[in-house]
Write a protein that holds these residues in place. Sequence first.
Motif, mmCIF file in Angstrom:
data_model
loop_
_atom_site.group_PDB
_atom_site.id
_atom_site.type_symbol
_atom_site.label_atom_id
_atom_site.label_comp_id
_atom_site.label_asym_id
_atom_site.label_seq_id
_atom_site.Cartn_x
_atom_site.Cartn_y
_atom_site.Cartn_z
ATOM 1 N N LEU A 123 0.871 -1.174 0.000
ATOM 2 C CA LEU A 123 0.000 0.000 0.000
ATOM 3 C C LEU A 123 0.908 1.224 0.000
ATOM 4 N N PRO A 124 1.263 1.740 -1.171
ATOM 5 C CA PRO A 124 2.191 2.870 -1.243
ATOM 6 C C PRO A 124 1.743 4.039 -0.366
ATOM 7 N N GLY A 125 2.708 4.598 0.381
ATOM 8 C CA GLY A 125 2.415 5.738 1.232
ATOM 9 C C GLY A 125 1.567 5.424 2.447
ATOM 10 N N LYS A 126 1.507 4.151 2.849
ATOM 11 C CA LYS A 126 0.548 3.765 3.889
ATOM 12 C C LYS A 126 0.792 4.463 5.220
ATOM 13 N N TRP A 175 -10.582 -7.772 18.139
ATOM 14 C CA TRP A 175 -10.737 -6.660 17.203
ATOM 15 C C TRP A 175 -9.430 -5.929 16.929
ATOM 16 N N GLN A 176 -8.414 -6.165 17.761
ATOM 17 C CA GLN A 176 -7.120 -5.525 17.560
ATOM 18 C C GLN A 176 -6.204 -6.318 16.624
ATOM 19 N N CYS A 177 -6.663 -7.471 16.196
ATOM 20 C CA CYS A 177 -5.792 -8.394 15.470
ATOM 21 C C CYS A 177 -5.780 -8.133 13.959
ATOM 22 N N TYR A 178 -5.383 -6.935 13.600
ATOM 23 C CA TYR A 178 -5.249 -6.571 12.191
ATOM 24 C C TYR A 178 -4.036 -5.664 12.034
ATOM 25 N N GLU A 179 -3.376 -5.777 10.887
ATOM 26 C CA GLU A 179 -2.256 -4.911 10.543
ATOM 27 C C GLU A 179 -2.443 -4.418 9.119
ATOM 28 N N VAL A 180 -2.001 -3.208 8.859
ATOM 29 C CA VAL A 180 -2.139 -2.634 7.512
ATOM 30 C C VAL A 180 -1.009 -3.136 6.627
ATOM 31 N N TYR A 218 -7.051 -3.514 1.559
ATOM 32 C CA TYR A 218 -8.147 -4.240 2.209
ATOM 33 C C TYR A 218 -7.980 -4.228 3.730
ATOM 34 N N ASP A 219 -6.755 -4.417 4.197
ATOM 35 C CA ASP A 219 -6.497 -4.294 5.633
ATOM 36 C C ASP A 219 -6.867 -2.894 6.116
ATOM 37 N N PHE A 220 -6.479 -1.899 5.350
ATOM 38 C CA PHE A 220 -6.753 -0.511 5.731
ATOM 39 C C PHE A 220 -8.258 -0.276 5.868
ATOM 40 N N ILE A 247 -10.622 -2.504 6.473
ATOM 41 C CA ILE A 247 -11.134 -3.235 7.631
ATOM 42 C C ILE A 247 -10.829 -2.482 8.921
ATOM 43 N N ILE A 248 -9.585 -2.032 9.055
ATOM 44 C CA ILE A 248 -9.175 -1.322 10.262
ATOM 45 C C ILE A 248 -9.956 -0.019 10.415
ATOM 46 N N GLU A 249 -10.164 0.682 9.331
ATOM 47 C CA GLU A 249 -10.917 1.929 9.389
ATOM 48 C C GLU A 249 -12.330 1.678 9.914
ATOM 49 N N THR A 250 -12.947 0.603 9.449
ATOM 50 C CA THR A 250 -14.298 0.271 9.893
ATOM 51 C C THR A 250 -14.317 -0.100 11.375
ATOM 52 N N ILE A 251 -13.375 -0.923 11.793
ATOM 53 C CA ILE A 251 -13.319 -1.337 13.201
ATOM 54 C C ILE A 251 -13.057 -0.141 14.105
ATOM 55 N N MET A 252 -12.137 0.732 13.702
ATOM 56 C CA MET A 252 -11.801 1.865 14.545
ATOM 57 C C MET A 252 -12.981 2.801 14.741
ATOM 58 N N ARG A 253 -13.810 2.940 13.725
ATOM 59 C CA ARG A 253 -15.016 3.761 13.897
ATOM 60 C C ARG A 253 -15.903 3.195 15.007
ATOM 61 N N GLU A 254 -15.986 1.880 15.049
ATOM 62 C CA GLU A 254 -16.843 1.223 16.044
ATOM 63 C C GLU A 254 -16.212 1.200 17.436
#
Length: 240
Positions: free
Chosen positions: A20-23, A214-219, A223-225, A227-234
């Motif tokens: 993910l360039p520039g992640k 819910w913390q078990c994700y890495e960018v 697609y990871d990004f 998922i994480i964005e959605t979880i963090m909102r919640e």
Amino acid sequence: MYKGRKCLAVITARGGSKGLPGKNIKILLGKPLIVWTIEKALESGYIDRVIVSTDSDEIAAAAERHGAEVPFRRPEKLSGDNIGSFDVVAHAIEYLAKNGDEYDYVVLLEPTSPMRKKGDLDSAIAALIDKEKEADSLVSLGRVNLEHPAVIKKVNDMGFMEPYVERPEKATGRQGFSPAYFPYGVIYFTKISSLYEYKSFYQPRTIPYFVERWQCYEVDDIYDFMIIETIMRERINDIV
């Protein structure tokens, strides 16, 4: 500082991401990805100094705007795809030591694991230092759910599917297997002396710091990004 032990935080963020360039500076819920990690490190009551190790001027500028120190640019030889964490963290420790700034412990924080709960860092730091006679390092672990090693497959040279590893147990469902864990980048924490002895955060006397499902994700990719964005909102109230 905790119980008289000085703790350095090193946030590693190179500029050459391919998945993910520039992640590291991609905007996540209103701020660059790396800033979520910087803010958690700065909030800690036990971390004495927070620095970012990067080869990117753009990442360095974002880090400094949000309160982290960037005392050097990471050398090109430490910025490739196959460079391990030990070399990067050791470079940072040695750079600071040359200027008379030495520490007892070092915390490695990966910006690609932004979902740290309030208090995670200090809880983990205290857990290891409280056991410093029995343990030397600590790594955050999340329990593997669907992708348990006992059910993972590979395709052999004949084109047929077979187990990736031999099943160590006779359980027929994943609920029956012994728990397996994956090391997520929430926190890696170690005595600096033992880091140099083993050249790794994974040492004979490494204790776990368990993170929630819910913390078990890495960018790593877009697609990871997402998922994480959605979880963090919640779960934002658990984070900030």
